[in-house]
Structures are given as structure tokens and as C-alpha cells.
Scaffold this active site. Sequence first.
Site, PDB file in Angstrom:
ATOM      1  N   ASP A   1      45.575  53.418   1.739  1.00 47.31           N
ATOM      2  CA  ASP A   1      46.708  53.244   2.477  1.00 47.31           C
ATOM      3  C   ASP A   1      47.394  54.412   2.544  1.00 47.31           C
ATOM      4  O   ASP A   1      47.513  55.280   1.849  1.00 47.31           O
ATOM      5  CB  ASP A   1      47.667  52.417   1.573  1.00 47.31           C
ATOM      6  CG  ASP A   1      48.761  51.587   2.376  1.00 47.31           C
ATOM      7  OD1 ASP A   1      48.527  50.846   3.301  1.00 47.31           O
ATOM      8  OD2 ASP A   1      49.832  51.807   1.854  1.00 47.31           O
TER       9      ASP A   1
ATOM     10  N   GLU B   1      43.340  55.221   6.126  1.00 57.48           N
ATOM     11  CA  GLU B   1      44.396  54.680   7.034  1.00 57.48           C
ATOM     12  C   GLU B   1      45.253  55.835   7.285  1.00 57.48           C
ATOM     13  O   GLU B   1      46.015  56.167   6.505  1.00 57.48           O
ATOM     14  CB  GLU B   1      45.122  53.609   6.774  1.00 57.48           C
ATOM     15  CG  GLU B   1      45.972  52.858   7.562  1.00 57.48           C
ATOM     16  CD  GLU B   1      47.461  52.400   7.230  1.00 57.48           C
ATOM     17  OE1 GLU B   1      48.091  51.720   7.833  1.00 57.48           O
ATOM     18  OE2 GLU B   1      47.801  52.843   5.885  1.00 57.48           O
TER      19      GLU B   1
HETATM   20  C1  GLC Z   1      50.055  50.542   5.482  1.00 58.12           C
HETATM   21  C2  GLC Z   1      49.972  49.060   5.550  1.00 58.12           C
HETATM   22  C3  GLC Z   1      51.095  48.431   5.394  1.00 58.12           C
HETATM   23  C4  GLC Z   1      52.154  48.745   4.516  1.00 58.12           C
HETATM   24  C5  GLC Z   1      52.309  50.254   4.549  1.00 58.12           C
HETATM   25  C6  GLC Z   1      53.075  50.655   3.216  1.00 58.12           C
HETATM   26  O1  GLC Z   1      50.494  51.176   6.795  1.00 58.12           O
HETATM   27  O2  GLC Z   1      48.819  48.662   6.112  1.00 58.12           O
HETATM   28  O3  GLC Z   1      50.983  46.977   5.607  1.00 58.12           O
HETATM   29  O4  GLC Z   1      53.392  47.821   4.870  1.00 58.12           O
HETATM   30  O5  GLC Z   1      51.240  51.012   4.364  1.00 58.12           O
HETATM   31  O6  GLC Z   1      52.204  50.643   2.188  1.00 58.12           O
END
Ligand code: GLC
Length: 559
Positions: free
Chosen positions: A215, A274
Site C-alpha cells: 500500500d 501501489e
Molecule cells: C491506498 C489504498 C486506499 C487507502 C490508502 C491509505 O491507496 O488503496 O484504499 O485508503 O492507501 O491506506
Amino acid sequence: MTTAARTHAATDADPAPWWRQAVVYQIYPRSFADADGDGLGDLRGILARVDYLSELGVDAVWLSPFYPSALADGGYDVADYRDVDPRLGTLDDFDALVQQLHDRGIRVVVDIVPNHTSDRHVWFQEAVAAGRGSAARDRYVFREGSGPAGDLPPTDWLSMFGGSAWERVEDGQWYLHHFAVEQPDLNWAHPEVRSDFIRTLRFWADRGVDGFRIDVAHMLTKDLSEPLPSKAELDTRPLDGTHPLLDRDDVHDVYAEWRKVLDSYDPPRTAVAEAWVAPARIPLYASPTSLGQAFNFDLLEADFDAAQFRSVVENNLALAARSGSSSTWVLSNHDVVRHATRYGLPAPGRTAEGRPTHRHGREWLLAGGVSDLDVKGGLRRARAATLFLLGLPGSAYLYQGEELGLHEVADIPAALRQDPTHTRSRGFDVGRDGCRVPLPWSSSGPSLGFGPGPAHLPQPGWMARYAVTEQENDPGSTLNLYRLALQLRRRLLEGEDLQWRTTGRPDVLRFARHGGFEVVTNFGPTDAPLDGGQVLLSSGEMRHDVLPAETTVWLRPHG
Ligand code: GLC
């Protein structure tokens, strides 16, 4: 277990890693299936649906967080990284789920949320109790406030979810949170933070987890030397690895350490970043000495448009080649408006600042534009885009419910919305709940087969028409399109290259894959001539020698 040979032209001596061309299905556990009837989806709910996943034909599932959480951000506020939320099950349920998925040849990827913990995490509770200057506070980012009485935040930085990025605790100090108040940022300069995440990776890898989704992988390390810069100063800093807060080069020291741990397993565990960073920086995350793969969100950001799709594909295959990884393709996930809906919006206008309106659909939702949605056209384009994506080399990440052709739920009453982006922006952002509404498994029942009781987010009446039971026996359903595409893909995929073919029309793209099949997509509004080939699968009804508007076909060329 799946064999790598199933998805890649690999020799027995040198099998390509399974993830390079895998279809990974994202499960948002709280909204997938509820076995115990408390309104929240759970692990036993998933366990009861493993045959569905197997029939769908996915290579892996990625489970969004199922850890203990106060659900301030849908589970991305983790209170304990090495346990299961009691409302979602137990570690025994998790082990049973991994076993059942593995028995069907489906790998398991779990989410790691390292930028921040929940404010319910034992470390944060300790930090608040221990007071200023304590070792416990040093695991997070605590600072004195500004202003003569220290009652103003240390800087004017903003949280991604709206409002200040700082929150004050009782003794007057402030802590940094780039997301919700309940998500304090960790201090990644702290050795204990580093070693604890290694423990977490090992904990899940030892339980048989095959990979990890990381994440906001670009946000962990920060240069917080004093004086802290203002927001305006930050905004002028280049995003080239030296920015104080984002996409810093030194984050890869963390991942190099993780990679050693992941590679110590047999087979090596995978990781996908991500990372919302400039395209040129993606290969750093996807490199084999870092996480190994990174999401590419470019298709998700593109319009349904041939030129945009082609350049996204070309750019990302080149980036993947640069890192030695394979590319990833995404049209929907739990953070964005579902692609059937994005493609069904009226042509975007321009905001006062000149930005396109509802590029991602959220502004449109906010304006209550439900009646403007082209429901059929959106789904037609979504099916065409998906079939295009599934023909590409690389791995495809699908989001639960897209295989049913689900649209975004646009009209959730404000009082029932759960996403902090909605509340923290005081309703300025409609939030992400519309793609997180529980799945319809059957066309009747208190929550359309999701569970024995009502669901935690209300399902609109129209969802019944999209239920799994409604689609299973309909050969033209979106569910069956996905099933056939995944079956065929598994049989046909070979190699990781594609060759573009000329089509004579700027709105028609055609490419050939090594395995002897071609993908043709007509992005345009009128029929296109289609020469030659046996139709293997199409996203819409075909006519002889004609590729209808907004349709994709997979062909085996004659000869
Ligand atoms: C990422 C996740 C999202 C979350 C954020 C904070 O972007 O995909 O859903 O709110 O991180 O953890």
C-alpha cells in the site's frame, strides 16, 4: 498449485515466475460474502466461494486488508498486522482459505500497509500514553505545534483525505497522518519499525502466502529534518527521488531488505507496489532488487480511446522491459469509480480551472448525475476494454464485481457513506463507497445472497439483475465473457511480446500475440470491416466480416 508453464512460454529447466502473466482477482473482504450474517463479509464467506473463483479461472486472489481494524479507512487502518479481525474470522479460517485456494491452483496475495498504522495499534496507544520525548513516540512522527502557544499544526501540509495532515494529542504535541486522523504515519527511520514489518512479511509467507501488495509504497521514507518546508515549498520540489515526502530514492533500501526476505522462500514470494509516481520512476519499484512488480494505473486513467490505449500499452511495455518485470494492467479497484460507469458518463466538460470534469467519475457522482449515465453503452465499452486488456502481455488485476459488469452505486445516502474521504472533505468528495457495495450473488434475499442478513452498505434494487445466479446460465452474460476469456487466455498465452497490425482506421487497434491469436478493438462509434480469422471470443455480438462499434474480438488468423 498452478504451474508457470500454464501462462508462459517457459522451459521446464527455466520456468517463468507465475506472476508475470497472472490474472489476479482483488477481493475486498468486507463486501465479498458474509457467512455469519453480521452484515460484513468474512473469510468463511470467501471460503464458501472458492469454487466460484476457480470456475472464473483466476490465477491468484489479492485480499484487501482483513486485519483487526476500527474501519476508519475500510481496513487500511491496521491495528494488528499479524492477526485476523474477529468480525472477519480467525487465523485458522485464514489457513483453511489458503489451503482451499491452493488446492484449486489459486495463489494468495495479501495487502501490507506500511506507511501508517491504525491509532488503535498498540504502538500508537503506547506513544500517546508515554508522552513527549519518549522512545514510543519516536516510532511515529510527533512534533511541537507552531504559533506562540503551539496550538497550530507544525506545518500547513494537507492530508490526502482532506484537512490538515497533523492532529493534536492531549499533551499538546501533534502527529503526522497523510490519510485519516486514525492513520498515524510511521517513522521509517526507526529500526524497530523496519524489523517489525520484516516479521510481518515472514509471518504471512510462513503461512503460505504467495505474494504481497504494498500500500502507498512510495510514501514510507521521509526527510523530516528541521525546519520543515511549507506546502508551497514542497510543491516546488521535483519528484525525482529527492522530494522530502514522496517517492524518495531511499525507500528502495527498505524494499531491498524485503526482497532478500522474499527471495529466501521457495518459491520466492512476489510483491507489487501501489506507487502513484511518474511513469519513469515505476521501474525502480518493479526492479528485481526492489519489490519486483508495480501497478500501472494508466489504463484506469485513460478514456475509452484507441490512441490513448495504444500509447499506454507502448509506454508500459517499454517501462516493464526497462525493469525486467512484466507490466500490470488495471481498469478498476476499490479506490476508483467502476470502469463500466466511467465509460458510461456523458462526454466530460471542463471545470473553471480547465480540468476535465468527471475524469474519474467522482465529480459526476457528487452532482447526482445518475440519470445521465449510459448504462448499456458503459458496459459495452467496459467489456471491450476488458477483453483488450486480457489479451495484453503482463498481469491483469481484476476487481471483484467487474466480472458481473457492475456499475458504481451512485446514490448512497450521505449518512450511510463510510469512506473518510467523504467526511473529511465535508462531502466535497463523494468518496469510494460506490464501488465497495457488497456483491449480488442471487436475485433475492435480504442482501442478494451476500449473506443471511442486510449488508453493511445498502445494495440498490438494480443490482439483482447483475446477480451471479442471473448470469450463470446466460451465454452472453459478462460473467461468462470473463470465464471464457480467462480459459482461453490460459490456453493461448505464450511469450510476452505483441506486434501491432495496421488497421487503416485510427479508432481500431489490432495486435498479434505469440500464441497465435490476435486482438482487435473497435473503439469507434461505427462498424469496422474485419478481415480474416476464426472468431475465438468477442465482447459483443459479431456479424460476418464486421467488427461492430465499441467491441473487441479475439481471432485466430487464417493460415
Ligand atoms: C491506498 C489504498 C486506499 C487507502 C490508502 C491509505 O491507496 O488503496 O484504499 O485508503 O492507501 O491506506
